[in-house]
Scaffold this motif. Structure first.
Motif, PDB file in Angstrom:
ATOM      1  N   GLY A 353      23.492  31.627  46.767  1.00  0.00           N
ATOM      2  CA  GLY A 353      24.889  31.399  47.252  1.00  0.00           C
ATOM      3  C   GLY A 353      25.363  32.738  48.027  1.00  0.00           C
ATOM      4  N   ALA A 354      25.037  33.974  47.401  1.00  0.00           N
ATOM      5  CA  ALA A 354      25.814  35.326  47.803  1.00  0.00           C
ATOM      6  C   ALA A 354      24.746  36.447  47.514  1.00  0.00           C
ATOM      7  N   LEU A 355      25.362  37.525  48.222  1.00  0.00           N
ATOM      8  CA  LEU A 355      24.438  38.749  48.030  1.00  0.00           C
ATOM      9  C   LEU A 355      25.395  39.932  48.071  1.00  0.00           C
ATOM     10  N   ARG A 356      24.997  40.651  46.814  1.00  0.00           N
ATOM     11  CA  ARG A 356      25.665  41.918  46.825  1.00  0.00           C
ATOM     12  C   ARG A 356      24.673  43.011  47.460  1.00  0.00           C
ATOM     13  N   LEU A 357      25.500  43.932  48.392  1.00  0.00           N
ATOM     14  CA  LEU A 357      24.774  45.011  49.105  1.00  0.00           C
ATOM     15  C   LEU A 357      24.998  46.272  48.390  1.00  0.00           C
ATOM     16  N   ASP A 358      23.718  46.699  47.739  1.00  0.00           N
ATOM     17  CA  ASP A 358      23.941  47.687  47.094  1.00  0.00           C
ATOM     18  C   ASP A 358      23.830  49.055  47.991  1.00  0.00           C
ATOM     19  N   ALA A 359      24.643  50.009  47.586  1.00  0.00           N
ATOM     20  CA  ALA A 359      24.849  51.410  48.290  1.00  0.00           C
ATOM     21  C   ALA A 359      24.798  51.361  49.716  1.00  0.00           C
ATOM     22  N   ASN A 360      25.535  50.294  50.196  1.00  0.00           N
ATOM     23  CA  ASN A 360      25.748  49.989  51.712  1.00  0.00           C
ATOM     24  C   ASN A 360      26.620  50.877  52.429  1.00  0.00           C
ATOM     25  N   GLY A 361      27.114  52.099  52.006  1.00  0.00           N
ATOM     26  CA  GLY A 361      28.033  52.910  52.560  1.00  0.00           C
ATOM     27  C   GLY A 361      27.392  54.173  53.210  1.00  0.00           C
ATOM     28  N   PHE A 362      25.889  54.106  53.358  1.00  0.00           N
ATOM     29  CA  PHE A 362      25.227  55.592  53.405  1.00  0.00           C
ATOM     30  C   PHE A 362      24.111  54.752  54.401  1.00  0.00           C
ATOM     31  N   LEU A 363      24.620  54.389  55.583  1.00  0.00           N
ATOM     32  CA  LEU A 363      23.553  53.550  56.589  1.00  0.00           C
ATOM     33  C   LEU A 363      23.645  54.335  57.725  1.00  0.00           C
ATOM     34  N   GLY A 364      24.468  55.397  58.010  1.00  0.00           N
ATOM     35  CA  GLY A 364      24.349  56.368  59.116  1.00  0.00           C
ATOM     36  C   GLY A 364      24.481  57.630  59.034  1.00  0.00           C
ATOM     37  N   VAL A 365      23.748  58.633  59.589  1.00  0.00           N
ATOM     38  CA  VAL A 365      23.832  60.020  59.456  1.00  0.00           C
ATOM     39  C   VAL A 365      23.621  60.490  60.993  1.00  0.00           C
ATOM     40  N   GLU A 366      24.591  61.869  60.827  1.00  0.00           N
ATOM     41  CA  GLU A 366      24.662  62.258  62.243  1.00  0.00           C
ATOM     42  C   GLU A 366      24.740  63.800  62.010  1.00  0.00           C
ATOM     43  N   LYS A 367      24.075  64.647  63.080  1.00  0.00           N
ATOM     44  CA  LYS A 367      24.371  65.927  62.849  1.00  0.00           C
ATOM     45  C   LYS A 367      25.647  66.312  63.096  1.00  0.00           C
ATOM     46  N   SER A 368      26.286  67.288  62.327  1.00  0.00           N
ATOM     47  CA  SER A 368      27.685  67.729  62.710  1.00  0.00           C
ATOM     48  C   SER A 368      27.802  69.079  63.487  1.00  0.00           C
ATOM     49  N   ALA A 369      28.905  69.478  63.516  1.00  0.00           N
ATOM     50  CA  ALA A 369      29.219  70.885  64.431  1.00  0.00           C
ATOM     51  C   ALA A 369      28.458  71.998  63.585  1.00  0.00           C
ATOM     52  N   GLU A 370      28.254  72.923  64.099  1.00  0.00           N
ATOM     53  CA  GLU A 370      27.578  74.006  63.456  1.00  0.00           C
ATOM     54  C   GLU A 370      28.053  74.444  62.158  1.00  0.00           C
ATOM     55  N   GLU A 371      27.196  74.637  61.009  1.00  0.00           N
ATOM     56  CA  GLU A 371      27.704  75.075  59.936  1.00  0.00           C
ATOM     57  C   GLU A 371      28.434  74.119  58.990  1.00  0.00           C
ATOM     58  N   ARG A 372      28.237  72.879  59.458  1.00  0.00           N
ATOM     59  CA  ARG A 372      29.254  71.967  58.611  1.00  0.00           C
ATOM     60  C   ARG A 372      28.152  70.825  58.332  1.00  0.00           C
ATOM     61  N   PRO A 373      28.395  70.297  56.935  1.00  0.00           N
ATOM     62  CA  PRO A 373      27.429  69.147  56.625  1.00  0.00           C
ATOM     63  C   PRO A 373      27.422  68.154  57.412  1.00  0.00           C
ATOM     64  N   GLY A 374      26.116  67.500  57.638  1.00  0.00           N
ATOM     65  CA  GLY A 374      25.880  66.160  58.443  1.00  0.00           C
ATOM     66  C   GLY A 374      26.825  65.220  57.881  1.00  0.00           C
TER      67      GLY A 374
END
Length: 779
Positions: A353-374
């Motif tokens: 009847g329901a689902l848990r979404l495990d670790a669902n906050g990490f579904l997007g990655v993108e290059k950031s400005a120079e010398e900053r973490p993605g």
């Protein structure tokens, strides 16, 4: 093979899939009509598609597990989740039943109304009857009868599908408690699909439901990953993986003998970023361990594709190397199709009847400005992906909850369009801190922060212990709000300083000399059970010497923590470790499992809920039995003073007054630092006030809130006795024993009595007390 021939093979394979589904559908017996179909003939038939194709199981044939061996490639394709998702989707497309439910927006109160109290199971740790599977045990009518007496409405079963990986023809075991899923098939270790469906039927028959897991962030290294390494069709599109040209293999480290990948170090990560291959460093490295996981990227050895060409890949994994991350924005949308297929298989085929979404906050990655973490946390793509998943689940009549350990802002953002419920990472460290310090200031701060940001407490799953550690990362304070200034203990601190202070206080109070049986788990939190948190707070340093008197104290504090979680809006969840009062296992008993630094195995001891196998020293999976302070559920239900019986009374009050669907109005200042007051608006319009004492001392004080109206009558809902009348300062007087709490109903007086209330409030409040109610509720 020339491109035209390869495409012909793909078309033939696709047609084979369709023919298989059609053949199986035509061979299936016509089911008898249901009650709904007899009395509501216009209502579309509920869907129950076959999610799995016929799998080719060759055993260990005398063929090399090589990409150039078509038998091996076909065997992998028939094990793959993406292949199963394709077959499932074809049976659901164009069906009227896919359009019968609203799905655009989350509906937390509807989810809470369906099941507001959950039991959180852990497959590896449940002791069953001899020869009985985990799923059969959770479908046992005797267990559900006990749950009904307590007030439990749902079981969150945890991951039970095949997990781990494939090396050649061989299956390799899970490296993360079956959260590295590789198939839609049920792992025989836990039971069969028939037992799964039977469990769902028994749950429904007892007015409950089953909550399953999907993992939208990663898979294990199963058939899908192996086909991706072989560059087969659209399988590489499932993952964040980059094909490094042979001319730059010199940038990659050698893979040790016997391993299928190697984690790259920080220098290599930077070199690959500078070369334009990967986005490089991300915002944090989860499960960081020197020499094991120093970055979120790993490299494969040379892997041959179906045309005999070698490839070396660098792939992303937020978690362990055996959990490659899914790519939600690849042009093939392979990852999305895989996850959707897995979700629909659980809901419309198995019957959850329901689902848990495990670790669902990490579904997007993108290059950031120079010398900053993605950019990897709080990314809009995660919110979009969660909306798609939540909408699809609602579309077929289910609901979802997320385990999102990010900032409260991110939880609020995803809750607006995505999952219906969110795990309470907001206040969980706060109530543990209140217990350790006998001071609720930080807990009140977190509750107020959530209210200011706009989080509805009814949208949260408030849990005691689950299979993970006591999480204290406090991501809200160390990321978006690290430079914000907060008041704590009479001074001002930044969010980052606040988090460090709380974490150190919990480490000092629960591990080391205070609790040598609890262990720190990397940077995430503390490996412990709820009972072993309490023993450390009570000054018990040797679990082997716990006395009956101390066990009674543990039970009383445990009920206080249950009251905090249950007597507020939202879902209340607890585990077998809570119901039986389990302690941690000795680290020597799980040394092999802890070899790579995962200390959480000490809090996952085996437990026998129903007394099905008293002589068992371990679960079927091999987890050693832990010490139980409270005993089995049948024994507890026969004892009115037991944890389970007193918990049942708390949950009965919660159900009777609709506290789960109420709204949090106020977390006022308190007259004693160990007191917590939460003021809720019930659906009836009346107010309910939860008052808790987090100290080992009796306390007395005034409860004051602007929401309390003059002359309102205050009644203890556990005892039914009057406590007092609200005075013209919007307050009333209360007394609580050590580690006790209660729920108070505040009802407005008749209009003509308001004037008299101001005159008589001193007499009315003078002797008022919740002592009777708190004794009933908390031991």
């Amino acid at each position: 093979m020339v491109p035209s021939e390869e495409r012909a093979v793909e078309v033939r394979a696709d047609l084979d899939d369709v023919e298989t589904v059609q053949e199986e559908a035509s061979e299936a017996p016509v089911p008898e009509i249901t009650f709904d179909e007899q009395f509501y003939p216009a209502r579309p038939r509920a869907l129950r598609p076959k999610a799995r194709r016929r799998h080719f199981q060759p055993g260990r044939p005398p063929f090399e597990p090589d990409a150039r061996n078509s038998v091996y490639v076909e065997w992998l394709r028939n094990q793959s989740m993406l292949g199963d998702a394709k077959v499932l989707a074809r049976q659901l497309s164009g069906q009227a039943s896919m359009w019968q439910n609203p799905y655009a927006y989350p509906n937390p109160r509807a989810a809470v109304d369906r099941a507001s109290v959950w039991f959180t199971a852990y497959p590896l740790s449940l002791i069953t009857k001899p020869g009985q599977s985990f799923l059969a045990a959770l479908g046992d009518p005797e267990l559900w009868g006990a749950f009904q007496q307590i007030g439990i409405k749902a079981i969150h079963i945890g991951p039970v599908k095949l997990a781990g990986g494939l090396t050649g023809w061989e299956h390799t075991p899970s490296i993360d408690g079956h959260f590295d899923r590789i198939s839609m098939a049920i792992d025989p270790l836990f039971g069969s699909e028939d037992e799964f469906r039977k469990m769902c039927e028994v749950a429904t028959g007892h007015g409950g439901t089953i909550v399953d897991d999907i993992v939208p962030g990663h898979t294990g290294k199963g058939a899908d990953f192996r086909l991706a390494e072989m560059n087969f069709r659209d399988y590489p599109g499932i993952y964040h993986m980059i094909d490094i040209p042979e001319s730059d293999w010199t940038l990659l480290p050698d893979v040790p003998e016997g391993e299928d990948s190697v984690n790259i170090d920080v220098a290599t990560e930077k070199a690959l970023q500078d070369a334009g291959y990967i986005i490089g460093e991300l915002q944090r490295v989860i499960f960081y361990e020197p020499g094991v996981k120093e970055t979120n990227w790993s490299a494969t050895p040379p892997v041959m594709d179906t045309n005999g060409k070698l490839h070396r890949w660098v792939y992303l994994h937020y978690f362990k190397a055996g959990q490659p991350s899914i790519n939600w924005l690849d042009p093939t949308f392979s990852g999305m199709r895989l996850v959707m297929g897995d979700a629909l298989h659980s809901l419309v085929d198995l019957g959850t009847g329901a689902l848990r979404l495990d670790a669902n906050g990490f579904l997007g990655v993108e290059k950031s400005a120079e010398e900053r973490p993605g950019w990897s946390e709080g990314h809009p793509l995660s919110a979009a992906a969660n909306q798609i998943i939540g909408s699809m689940v609602r579309k077929v009549g289910g609901f979802t909850f997320q385990e999102l350990n990010l900032s409260m802002d991110d939880i609020k953002a995803t809750s607006e369009t995505g999952p219906d419920l969110s795990y309470d990472f907001v206040t969980r460290p706060g109530y543990h801190h209140a217990l350790v310090t006998a001071d609720t200031e930080f807990l009140r701060l977190t509750l107020r922060q959530a209210m200011e940001i706009g989080i509805d407490q009814a949208s949260l799953v408030h849990a005691l212990q689950n299979h993970d550690e006591l999480t204290y990362e406090l991501v809200h304070f160390i990321t978006q709000h690290k430079d914000d200034v907060f008041e704590l203990d009479g001074g001002e601190v930044t969010g980052a300083e606040l988090a460090q202070t709380i974490q150190q206080t919990l480490r000092d109070g629960l591990t080391g000399e205070a609790g040598p049986y609890n262990l720190v788990f990397t940077t995430n939190g503390i490996a412990c059970t709820t009972a072993s948190v309490i023993t450390a707070v009570l000054g018990v340093t040797d679990l082997a010497s716990v006395t009956p008197e101390q066990t009674a104290q543990v039970r009383q504090v445990h009920l206080l923590l249950a009251m905090y979680n249950a007597l507020q809006p939202g879902v209340f969840a607890l585990s077998g470790w809570d119901l039986c009062g389990m302690l941690t296992v000795d680290r020597s008993q799980v040394a092999r499992l802890m070899a790579r630094g995962d200390t959480r195995w000490i809090n996952r001891g085996a437990h026998d809920l129903m007394g099905f196998n008293p002589s068992a020293e371990a679960s079927t999976s091999g987890m050693p039995r832990a010490v139980s302070l409270y005993g089995t559920l049948p024994a507890q239900l026969a004892d009115e003073s037991s944890f389970a019986r007193q918990l049942a009374r708390i949950l009965a009050v919660r159900e009777e007054h609709g506290i789960a669907k109420s709204s949090l109005l106020d977390v006022p200042d308190v007259s004693h630092r160990s007191m917590l007051v939460m003021v809720h608006r019930l659906e009836s319009g009346d107010l309910e006030v939860t008052v808790l004492n987090f100290s080992g001392q009796d306390i007395a004080g005034t409860v004051r809130s602007e929401h309390l109206g003059l002359g309102a009558e205050v009644t203890d809902v556990f005892s039914g006795e009057p406590v007092g009348v609200v005075d013209d300062l919007h307050s009333f007087y209360i007394q609580l024993g050590a580690f006790q709490g209660t729920a108070l109903l505040v009802t407005p007086p008749a209009e003509e009595a308001v004037e008299d209330a101001a005159v008589g409030n001193a007499a009315g409040n003078g002797g008022g007390s919740a002592a009777g109610g708190s004794t009933t509720a908390a031991g």
